[in-house]
Design a protein around this motif. Structure first.
Motif, PDB file in Angstrom:
ATOM      1  N   LEU A 168       0.826  -1.208   0.000  1.00 23.03           N
ATOM      2  CA  LEU A 168       0.000   0.000   0.000  1.00 23.03           C
ATOM      3  C   LEU A 168       0.864   1.265   0.000  1.00 23.03           C
ATOM      4  N   ALA A 169       1.980   1.211   0.704  1.00 22.09           N
ATOM      5  CA  ALA A 169       2.901   2.358   0.689  1.00 22.09           C
ATOM      6  C   ALA A 169       3.387   2.616  -0.732  1.00 22.09           C
ATOM      7  N   THR A 170       3.616   1.537  -1.449  1.00 26.52           N
ATOM      8  CA  THR A 170       4.048   1.666  -2.841  1.00 26.52           C
ATOM      9  C   THR A 170       2.934   2.251  -3.703  1.00 26.52           C
ATOM     10  N   GLN A 171       1.740   1.745  -3.491  1.00 21.40           N
ATOM     11  CA  GLN A 171       0.583   2.271  -4.232  1.00 21.40           C
ATOM     12  C   GLN A 171       0.440   3.779  -4.012  1.00 21.40           C
ATOM     13  N   ASP A 172       0.543   4.166  -2.769  1.00 24.58           N
ATOM     14  CA  ASP A 172       0.439   5.581  -2.402  1.00 24.58           C
ATOM     15  C   ASP A 172       1.488   6.400  -3.158  1.00 24.58           C
ATOM     16  N   LEU A 173       2.727   5.947  -3.120  1.00 25.94           N
ATOM     17  CA  LEU A 173       3.814   6.701  -3.757  1.00 25.94           C
ATOM     18  C   LEU A 173       3.645   6.760  -5.272  1.00 25.94           C
ATOM     19  N   LEU A 174       3.385   5.610  -5.867  1.00 33.95           N
ATOM     20  CA  LEU A 174       3.390   5.561  -7.332  1.00 33.95           C
ATOM     21  C   LEU A 174       2.194   6.281  -7.946  1.00 33.95           C
ATOM     22  N   ARG A 175       1.163   6.490  -7.180  1.00 33.66           N
ATOM     23  CA  ARG A 175       0.073   7.332  -7.696  1.00 33.66           C
ATOM     24  C   ARG A 175       0.505   8.797  -7.760  1.00 33.66           C
ATOM     25  N   ARG A 176       1.424   9.155  -6.891  1.00 30.76           N
ATOM     26  CA  ARG A 176       1.869  10.559  -6.852  1.00 30.76           C
ATOM     27  C   ARG A 176       3.103  10.793  -7.704  1.00 30.76           C
ATOM     28  N   VAL A 177       3.968   9.771  -7.771  1.00 31.99           N
ATOM     29  CA  VAL A 177       5.247   9.919  -8.467  1.00 31.99           C
ATOM     30  C   VAL A 177       5.453   8.680  -9.335  1.00 31.99           C
TER      31      VAL A 177
END
Lengths: 282, 973
Positions: free
Chosen positions: B106-115
């Motif tokens: 989920l941390a990855t999902q959060d980041l990759l949606r933004r960057v």
């Protein structure tokens, strides 16, 4: 015996929230978190007031000041570009130091400012920048940050609605933020923040704030007085050592002795001031 | 109260109590990917995306979710598919125990949606909200970068995979001769690239297809999807919740205890104290029969011996009620004097901690000595007297916590046959069954222990810690009971690494030849003995076995104090010993003006060398002395040196940074050796059967606690049977269905359980050949297995599916299957070279470790990706041991570090550069040449950092951890 909270209150306005806090006193608490969180069952009170949705989670930058809503998440401070531009990245950097990414999404600046046991860097930065806190209770109250941790319950003051960080202050011209910890992102054992302006080779409006695990953040006014008007090439860290020594009295913490905290506050104060002067163009 | 929110894209309405935490509400809604790791938001295992942002839910009330959008990994992809982020985590080996994996995804999902194209630093910051105790974050960061590339549509490289030429015969039946076992040499002209350069045994048959390949973990998919595979991921109707009342005093007698008010609370079903359970002395360490002495515990006692000791347990309808009941138990204590220092505890007049009359096997209760060890090889006094120099140094190591993210958790219930089922997060299910039976008054056959997936253990779960209490509550109520430790209880009332004082005397000649070693250890076992003796024995082994030396003496006092109990922790006495030994070697080299690496290498063990002390300190009693049968140590040293650029030590310019004049740089080295299983004691077994389609079920009692051992064992079977890994369906472990295994400890699973799997697979292979011979009308000579087929020497072939169908249904019908056991009388040592680069702030004492390199000889890495994962994670865990982690007490013995944030394990955005290098040898006693890798990364970081600090500052610090204040004082401030 009943588990707390017994109810979650959702006021419609800031004024209602502030009034509830004052009216319910120690029976009520705010549903916002600082950067150091205890298990909910230890801080929950009979009535918890949910202030999300009251519109105090924004950052507004004007020519004269930056107004940060009390419910602004710490991560918003880290990411806000206008804030970065206004203070050269000091507030953003200080906010990042407070907690890991997940907690920064949840914790608010209001929660952090009203939790004196938490990581100190953001408080130091806001102190050094001469900030003021605005509380809403039965009436609105302005509290200089220097007085925030010197007595008075949060509930007695009401709700921390916003923080005003002046841009007219010369402080944002140069800043230094230093900390010392067991690991790079650990809570600081000791931290210091300096903000300063340099005019014609002279130190103008210096502001130095220090904190440690055994002591809440405070401004070292003695240092400010000693440095004001000093030549940028003439000041010595010895002056800061003396000033900090006079100003602070940390207590033992399992992470560091009182003596070490005190010595390191002086040491980091010197580094922070040197960094601030360098940034200010000295 | 009613709340509404969006969950994984669907509108949801839920009834929640005002006090219910969001984490609990989500788990109640069977979103099992949301994990409990702490109660303070520190670990992030409970995190979900709230309005797109990673947020811990253990510190939120469910009511706060009202009106928000929540996402969990359950919503990322359909049941049988993986989201690209999940696929990247599987591909890169980013999953070990998997407990924190959903939050990482989920941390990855959060980041990759933004960057869309993040830097490594951005990945690390996004991941900082999820603590991982297994991976060291190296592979999770790789997964994030790979996922980003996949989502951008960029090509991603294949995962590197190697094969090796090996024999398919089981261990002990084939192997290289001595010359062939020696790989490497002077280490000249090496590169820093990981190497798989294993010499083949003379009887080699094939290049491996599965072994020595970085196969994805067999449990990766279910873990990355957050499926309910851990102990607490179940919802048994009628389950009661347990809570424990612990002692507020370090040493006290219970004068009176009244549970009536607690029992009267509506919803409380049982309250148990010492009056309510049988008094049966035992030792809680999960060790082989008979458990080593002392047996100094009982389930509940009338005396408490540390702050956090057991007083009473409660079972109630809700966790809140159980906690409330604890407050209604009235206890009157007679507070006794307490002692918190092991050396003081042995002094005359010290409080006697164990004065009960029914303990078994305490060495000297009046002096608080639980066990005394004394052994000698050769004549150490004569050797020291004859040496040119004698060095005497004292080192101190501290108490630290395993801090697995999944706490101890147990569920007990009666099954339909009136047998007690214990579903528990344990490394030792078979030991638990045997040990808990007498405490509960049941026979072994009345108990079934199920070990689901384990969210990390590191030795902390090599203990029968709370299974007895949970069992007692089910016996008392007849109902299922769930008992989970809070993080606070993990620190106050679980287990930890033993603190030790180690005093060395070393005799050395002018030319650097080590002549004699004399080691005295005082070990603080806390209030109970449990693993105390065996941990100290390993300290003696590792402290005296790493170098060539014929005259040795070891004396160990294992001492009680009124502190929380020490137990097993990854490394098991070796990190303590290696810290002292490798600091000592550094100091000797410096004083004799010898190169520290050359001095060590001059005295290092070579292939063929005996390891004399192992005959005296073996846990199985006196066994034959071990011998080094494989080693690439010289090449490990060379590869590690190249990787860290060791030659910089000679550059004065490198040591200082003009922009930071208060900083000094230094490099440090440590050479380490570990063991592989416990010789003559550890045993594992495996059962293998063939299915209709030519696939296999592999049942093992071994316990994969996140290390990837299930994958490794399945790879060994698949290699032997000529099938891809997916054709071996492994299950571990359940005392009813899987064969016995001692469990996961002592770096034994690949070697011992792997040996059993290899034997069972070889037996099955033989049966397959016989069946194929029957089908094809040929002899078995020259048959081989490849690509799911039997191949004859005349190139005839028959598929395994046809073999299976023929055997099960057609002619001379029988189940092709085998069960095999394996144990070993030898414990072949893995070797490692450990390097650290540090920056020391000369004004504050702050030590920043900027680079850690470790080159390891683990024999054949059965799964190179898994092996490097073990090293990377071990290095970061060991880094915490060196610089930040510490169990600190107040003057009354109450622990101060009660939460993960205060205890301080490293998070993703603060770990140094990590490099793991595999320099394989071929160990003739191990399956496919394998030996251990799991624990050795713990051994060398602390001394390497100590020696780097010395290199930077000229000061040798002899006690851990290297906190800023301690270093500052050592620098003379």
């Amino acid at each position: 015996m009943k588990s707390a909270p017994g109810e979650i209150l959702r006021p419609k306005t800031l004024e209602e929230a502030g009034s509830l806090l004052v009216k319910l006193g120690s029976e009520a608490g705010l549903l916002w978190l600082g950067a150091r969180v205890e298990p909910p069952e230890t801080w929950a009170r009979a009535s918890m007031i949910d202030i999300s949705g009251l519109g105090i989670d924004t950052i507004n930058v004007t020519d004269n000041e930056v107004v940060i809503g009390g419910a602004t998440p710490l991560q918003s401070l880290v990411e806000d570009q206008a804030l970065e531009k206004a203070f050269g990245g000091l507030v953003n950097a200080a906010a990042r130091r407070l907690a890991h990414y997940g907690l920064r999404n949840l914790a608010t600046i209001g929660g952090a400012m009203t939790s004196p046991s938490g990581p100190p860097e953001l408080a130091l930065a806001l102190l050094a920048l001469g900030s003021q806190a605005v509380f809403v209770g039965t009436e609105e109250m302005i509290v200089p940050l220097t007085a925030l941790w010197s007595g008075g319950e949060e509930s007695g003051r009401g709700l921390l609605k916003e923080l005003h960080v002046p841009r007219s202050s010369a402080a944002h011209k140069g800043w230094g933020l230093e900390w010392l910890a067991r690991s790079p992102m650990d809570q600081a054992l000791v931290a210091a923040c300096a903000a300063v302006e340099v005019k014609d080779g002279m130190i103008v409006s210096p502001r130095l704030a220090v904190a440690s695990v055994g002591m809440t953040p405070r401004l070292v006014s003695q240092a400010d007085a000693r440095l004001t008007g000093a030549s940028v090439s003439g000041w010595t860290s010895d002056e800061l050592v003396q000033s900090v020594g006079e100003a602070v009295a940390p207590e033992y913490d399992f992470r560091a002795s009182a003596k070490y905290q005190k010595d390191m506050m002086a040491r980091l104060a010197g580094r922070a001031m040197a960094a601030a002067l360098k940034k200010a163009g000295a | 109260m009613k709340i509404q929110f969006t969950l994984n894209g669907e509108k949801v309405e839920a009834e929640v109590a005002p006090e219910e935490k969001l984490m609990d509400a989500l788990r109640r809604m069977q979103l099992w990917s949301v994990k409990h790791g702490c109660e303070t938001g520190d670990c992030g295992a409970c995190s979900v995306l709230i309005d797109g942002r990673l947020t811990p839910t253990c510190v939120m009330f469910a009511a706060q979710a009202d009106g928000h959008e929540l996402e969990t990994v359950e919503g990322m992809a359909p049941r049988h598919e993986l989201h690209p982020i999940q696929q990247a985590f599987v591909d890169t080996g980013a999953i070990q125990c998997g407990y924190c994996t959903p939050a990482m995804v989920l941390a990855t999902q959060d980041l990759l949606r933004r960057v869309s194209d993040p830097t490594e630093a951005e990945c690390r910051e996004a991941l900082s909200g999820v603590l991982c105790r297994c991976t060291g974050y190296v592979k999770p960061v790789q997964a994030m970068l790979r996922a980003a590339a996949m989502l951008r549509g960029d090509p991603v490289p294949p995962i590197e995979s190697e094969g090796i030429p090996v024999s398919l015969e089981p261990v002990g039946q084939a192997g290289p001769d001595d010359d062939e076992a020696q790989v490497g040499g002077s280490g000249t002209a090496v590169t820093t690239q990981p190497k798989v350069d294993v010499r083949a045994p003379a009887t080699q048959q094939t290049i491996t297809q599965v072994v020595a390949h970085s196969e994805p973990k067999v449990d990766a998919v279910k873990l990355v999807k957050g499926r309910p595979v851990f102990t607490d991921d179940m919802d048994l109707p009628g389950t009661l919740h347990a809570a424990i009342l612990t002692s507020p005093h370090a040493h006290a007698r219970i004068k009176s205890i009244d549970t009536s008010r607690a029992k009267a609370l509506s919803g409380v079903e049982a309250v148990l104290c010492y009056k309510d359970v049988p008094r049966v002395p035992y030792a809680s360490g999960g060790q082989s029969y008979p458990n080593p002495h002392p047996w100094d515990q009982v389930s509940l006692d009338s005396k408490v011996r540390y702050v956090g000791d057991r007083v009473a347990v409660v079972a109630a309808e809700t966790p809140e009620l159980a906690r409330q009941a604890l407050e209604l138990i009235d206890v009157e204590y007679e507070v006794l004097p307490a002692v918190f220092d092991a050396e003081q505890a042995m002094a005359d007049g010290a409080p006697v901690i164990h004065d009960e009359t029914d303990v078994v096997g305490i060495e000297d209760a009046q002096r608080n000595i639980a066990v005394k060890l004394h052994t000698e090889v050769g004549d150490v006094e004569k050797a020291l007297a004859g040496a040119d120099h004698v060095f005497e140094r004292t080192y101190r190591v501290h108490q630290v916590q395993q801090a697995h993210i999944e706490p101890h958790v147990v569920v007990t219930y009666w099954d339909d046959d009136d047998r007690l089922v214990i579903r528990t997060s344990t490394q030792v299910p078979f030991h638990v069954r045997r040990m808990v039976a007498p405490l509960l008054g049941l026979s072994v056959k009345q108990i079934r222990v199920i070990k689901p997936r384990i969210g990390g253990g590191f030795g902390g779960k090599q203990e029968m810690l709370i299974e007895d209490l949970c069992g007692h509550l089910t016996l008392a109520t007849g109902r299922p009971v769930r008992f989970e430790y809070t993080r606070d209880l993990e620190f106050s009332s679980a287990r930890s690494r033993h603190a030790q004082m180690l005093r060395y005397r070393a005799g050395v000649d002018d030319d650097g030849t080590l002549k004699g070693l004399d080691l005295y250890v005082v070990e603080d076992t806390g209030a109970y003995g449990t693993h105390g003796m065996t941990v100290c024995g390993v300290t003696g082994q590792r402290g005296l076995a790493t170098y060539r030396c014929e005259d040795l003496r070891f004396v160990g006092d294992i001492v009680y104090t009124n502190k929380p109990v020490a137990g097993a922790f990854r490394g098991y006495g070796a990190p303590q010993a290696e810290f002292a030994l490798e600091c000592l070697m550094e100091e000797i080299a410096a004083e004799l003006n010898l190169d520290p690496v050359e001095f060590r290498m001059k005295n290092s063990l070579r292939v063929g060398d005996p390891i004399a002390i192992t005959a005296e300190l073996g846990e199985a009693g006196r066994v034959a002395a071990q011998m080094v049968t494989s080693s690439t140590l010289p090449e490990c040293v060379a590869q590690g040196a190249a990787a860290i650029n060791w030659d910089r030590r000679e550059s004065p310019e490198w040591r200082v940074d003009p922009s930071r004049p208060h900083i000094r740089r230094g490099l440090g080295f440590a050479m380490v050796m570990h063991g592989t299983a416990i010789a003559g004691l550890d045993m594992g077994a495996a059962s293998l059967k063939m299915n209709d389609d030519g696939s296999f079920n592999l049942l093992v009692g071994a316990t994969d606690l996140g290390t990837g051992s299930d994958t490794v064992l399945a790879q060994i079977a698949a290699e032997t049977l000529g099938v891809p890994l997916e054709d071996v369906l492994i299950y571990s472990s359940d005392t009813d269905f899987t064969p016995f295994d001692v469990g996961a400890y002592a770096s034994s699973t690949t070697y011992i359980s792997g040996g059993a799997v290899q034997k069972a697979a070889a037996n099955v292979r033989k049966q397959i050949f016989e069946r194929a011979a029957l089908m094809l009308g040929v002899g078995v000579d020259g048959m081989s297995l490849k690509d799911r087929h039997v191949i004859t020497q005349d190139d005839l072939s028959v598929s395994l599916e046809k073999v299976a169908l023929h055997s099960l249904h057609t002619e001379d019908q029988r189940q092709i299957m085998s069960t095999a056991s394996h144990m070993s009388m030898v414990s072949p040592p893995p070797f490692g070279a450990q390097y650290a680069e540090v920056e020391v702030d000369m004004e504050t004492g702050a030590v920043t470790v900027v680079n850690l390199v470790m080159a390891v000889d683990c024999g054949t890495p059965i799964n190179p990706q898994g092996a490097t994962g073990q090293i990377e994670g071990g290095l970061v865990q060991a880094l915490g041991y060196a610089v930040s982690e510490d169990m600190v007490y107040d003057e009354k013995g109450a622990i101060q570090t009660r939460r993960l944030g205060d205890y301080r394990i490293f998070q993703a955005d603060e770990v140094p550069e990590i490099q793991a290098i595999l320099v394989p040898s071929y160990e003739p006693n191990g399956p496919f040449g394998a030996k251990a890798v799991a624990e050795i990364p713990m051994d060398g970081v602390a001394p390497a950092v100590a020696n780097a600090i010395r290199d930077a500052t000229g000061v040798q610090i002899r006690d851990l951890p290297f906190t800023p204040e301690k270093v500052w004082k050592a620098l003379g401030h």
